[in-house]
Design an enzyme around this catalytic site. Structure first.
Site, short mmCIF file in Angstrom:
data_model
loop_
_atom_site.label_atom_id
_atom_site.label_comp_id
_atom_site.label_asym_id
_atom_site.label_seq_id
_atom_site.Cartn_x
_atom_site.Cartn_y
_atom_site.Cartn_z
N SER A 179 0.80 -1.23 0.00
CA SER A 179 0.00 0.00 0.00
C SER A 179 0.83 1.27 0.00
CB SER A 179 -0.94 0.01 1.20
OG SER A 179 -0.20 -0.03 2.40
N HIS A 186 -5.41 -4.62 -0.78
CA HIS A 186 -5.32 -3.63 -1.85
C HIS A 186 -5.38 -4.29 -3.23
CE1 HIS A 186 -4.68 -0.25 0.83
NE2 HIS A 186 -3.98 -1.09 1.58
N LYS A 212 -12.47 -1.95 2.14
CA LYS A 212 -11.86 -1.10 1.10
C LYS A 212 -12.72 -1.19 -0.17
CE LYS A 212 -7.22 -1.64 3.11
NZ LYS A 212 -7.30 -0.59 4.14
N1 PLP Z 1 -3.70 -5.40 5.47
C1 PLP Z 1 -3.41 -4.37 4.66
C2 PLP Z 1 -2.40 -4.54 3.57
C3 PLP Z 1 -4.05 -3.12 4.85
O1 PLP Z 1 -3.75 -2.08 4.08
C4 PLP Z 1 -5.00 -3.00 5.89
C5 PLP Z 1 -5.69 -1.72 6.15
O2 PLP Z 1 -5.14 -0.67 6.17
C6 PLP Z 1 -5.27 -4.12 6.70
C7 PLP Z 1 -4.61 -5.30 6.46
C8 PLP Z 1 -6.28 -4.04 7.79
O3 PLP Z 1 -7.56 -4.10 7.20
P1 PLP Z 1 -8.85 -3.70 8.07
O4 PLP Z 1 -9.04 -2.25 7.87
O5 PLP Z 1 -9.94 -4.54 7.51
O6 PLP Z 1 -8.53 -4.05 9.48
#
Ligand code: PLP
Length: 420
Positions: free
Chosen positions: A207, A235, A266
């Site tokens: 990200s 993502h 997302k």
């Molecule tokens: N994994 C990644 C790569 C993320 O970008 C995010 C969120 O920012 C998460 C996990 C966590 O996701 P959640 O918002 O569903 O807890």
């Protein structure tokens, strides 16, 4: 049209609106103010802008006149405010209530939870799926449940914080390989041959940089060294690959990746929630052993309804999943032609690389003053000297929105010396 509620009390947003509780006198007082000053002093203070409208490409911010063009949400497909997604959320709220007041195994599983798990596993073409309150929880719960002290986990150094925390919680032997460096991964896999089970863990798409894990090569190495592959698809789910199945579909390795964790927060409607999908015995084990699943409340019905509708829309046709590629391409090519360096590969996360932290911060502020909402990232979120403004493209940005953003970047870049 949605009307903003009356915001705040006499204190406004900047101040606490309730009387503050004094620190209990029988406890030593830690130096919180010193620590807070330290964060401010280091220039890493994160302030939050308050949105007074729905999530979308056009926002209203509390206390600001006029609309803002939004380029910093993970609302990749624009489903966060899609009318059918909202209708489904409202319907499910009315039919199934506000929430379960329970964890899943006590009194918290409704038909909609089972339906959504089935839909997720069908979408990803896996055997089964398990829901969590977030993908952070899914990542926190999987490694400890699956891996023992006899096993090994090999993790990309730039994996998301929730993977890092999940790995910290498990007792397996830990290896960290250099970011997307397949030579380093192979060396670590060779060393890890002494362990019973090996699990390679990587973000599908990263990200901060918008780059995509070399899954073909990772899966080849995993086969060679008898390892399982885990990917975090937060993502990627919904928009990477011909049908939006994710990085594994994009790179043709859906049958080689064993475990997929992803988010409903997302591209899939943006409400909240996460999941693991993979082999049925693994999902069965998580229902028995995964602590964030066992000890946290069921996903609220409205959230389940929104995500379920988002998946329906994606499975009806691949038009939505494909709808953002052209927008991403437009932004990336116009910005590159203007003289900016955009990191990553054809991903809607488009980091505009600037290097200097101050430059990234003042340019982001100046963009906002021109009605474009973007965020600057600097150390420690990204390495020193690699500050950037991260732009995120959504399928619901119009071509005009994107062109306005590029024009503003060009003006602001020239003003602050980022462009000649
Ligand atoms: N994994 C990644 C790569 C993320 O970008 C995010 C969120 O920012 C998460 C996990 C966590 O996701 P959640 O918002 O569903 O807890």
């Amino acid at each position: 049209q949605w009307a903003a509620p009356r915001l705040g009390g006499a204190g406004g947003w900047g101040r606490a609106r309730h009387s503050s509780q004094a620190w209990p006198c029988h406890c030593p007082r830690p130096s919180l103010s010193g620590e807070l000053e330290g964060i401010r002093g280091a220039g890493t203070w994160k302030s939050e802008r308050v949105i007074a409208s729905r999530q979308g490409p056009h926002l209203r911010l509390a206390g600001e006149h006029g609309g803002i063009l939004n380029f910093c949400a993970n609302n990749y497909l624009g489903l966060s405010s899609h009318p059918e997604v909202i209708r489904a959320g409202v319907w499910t709220l009315e039919q199934f209530g506000a929430g379960l007041s329970s964890v899943r195994f006590i009194c918290g599983t409704q038909s909609i939870h089972k339906d959504l798990e089935e839909k997720i596993s069908r979408f990803h073409q896996r055997e089964d799926a398990i829901l969590y309150a977030s993908c952070f929880d899914a990542n926190a719960g999987i490694f400890e449940a699956l891996l023992t002290p006899e096993d090994a986990v090999l993790s990309d150094e730039l994996n998301h914080a929730s993977i890092i925390d999940g790995i910290r919680l498990c007792k397996a032997n830990k290896y960290r390989y250099r970011h997307m460096d397949m030579q380093d991964l192979e060396a670590k896999l060779q060393d890890a041959q002494k362990h019973r089970l090996r699990l390679v863990a990587t973000d599908g798409a990263f990200s901060m940089d918008g780059d995509i894990a070399p899954l073909k090569e990772i899966c080849r190495l995993a086969e060679k060294y008898e390892a399982l592959v885990f990917i975090d698809e937060c993502h990627a789910t919904g928009f990477l690959g011909p049908n939006g199945r994710g990085t594994d579909e994009l790179l043709g390795v859906m049958d080689k990746v064993t475990i997929v964790n992803s988010t409903l927060g997302k591209a899939l409607g943006g409400a909240a929630g996460g999941y693991t999908t993979g082999p049925k015995p693994l999902i069965d084990l998580l229902r028995q052993r995964s602590r964030p699943y066992l000890f946290s409340n069921s996903l609220p019905p409205a959230v389940v309804g929104c995500a379920s509708k988002a998946l329906d829309l994606l499975m009806e046709s691949n038009a939505i999943a494909q709808s953002m590629a052209a927008k991403t391409q437009r932004f990336r090519s116009k910005m590159t032609a203007a003289g900016f360096t955009i990191s990553g590969q054809d991903h809607p996360i488009c980091p505009v690389m600037l290097g200097d932290a101050r430059l990234a911060a003042v340019m982001a502020d100046d963009m906002l003053s021109r009605g474009i909402y973007v965020i600057g990232f600097s150390y420690p979120v990204v390495p020193k000297g690699k500050a950037r403004i991260r732009v995120q493209i959504s399928a619901v940005h119009s071509d005009e929105d994107i062109d306005r953003c590029v024009e503003a970047f060009t003006e602001v870049g020239r003003k602050h010396g980022a462009l000649p």
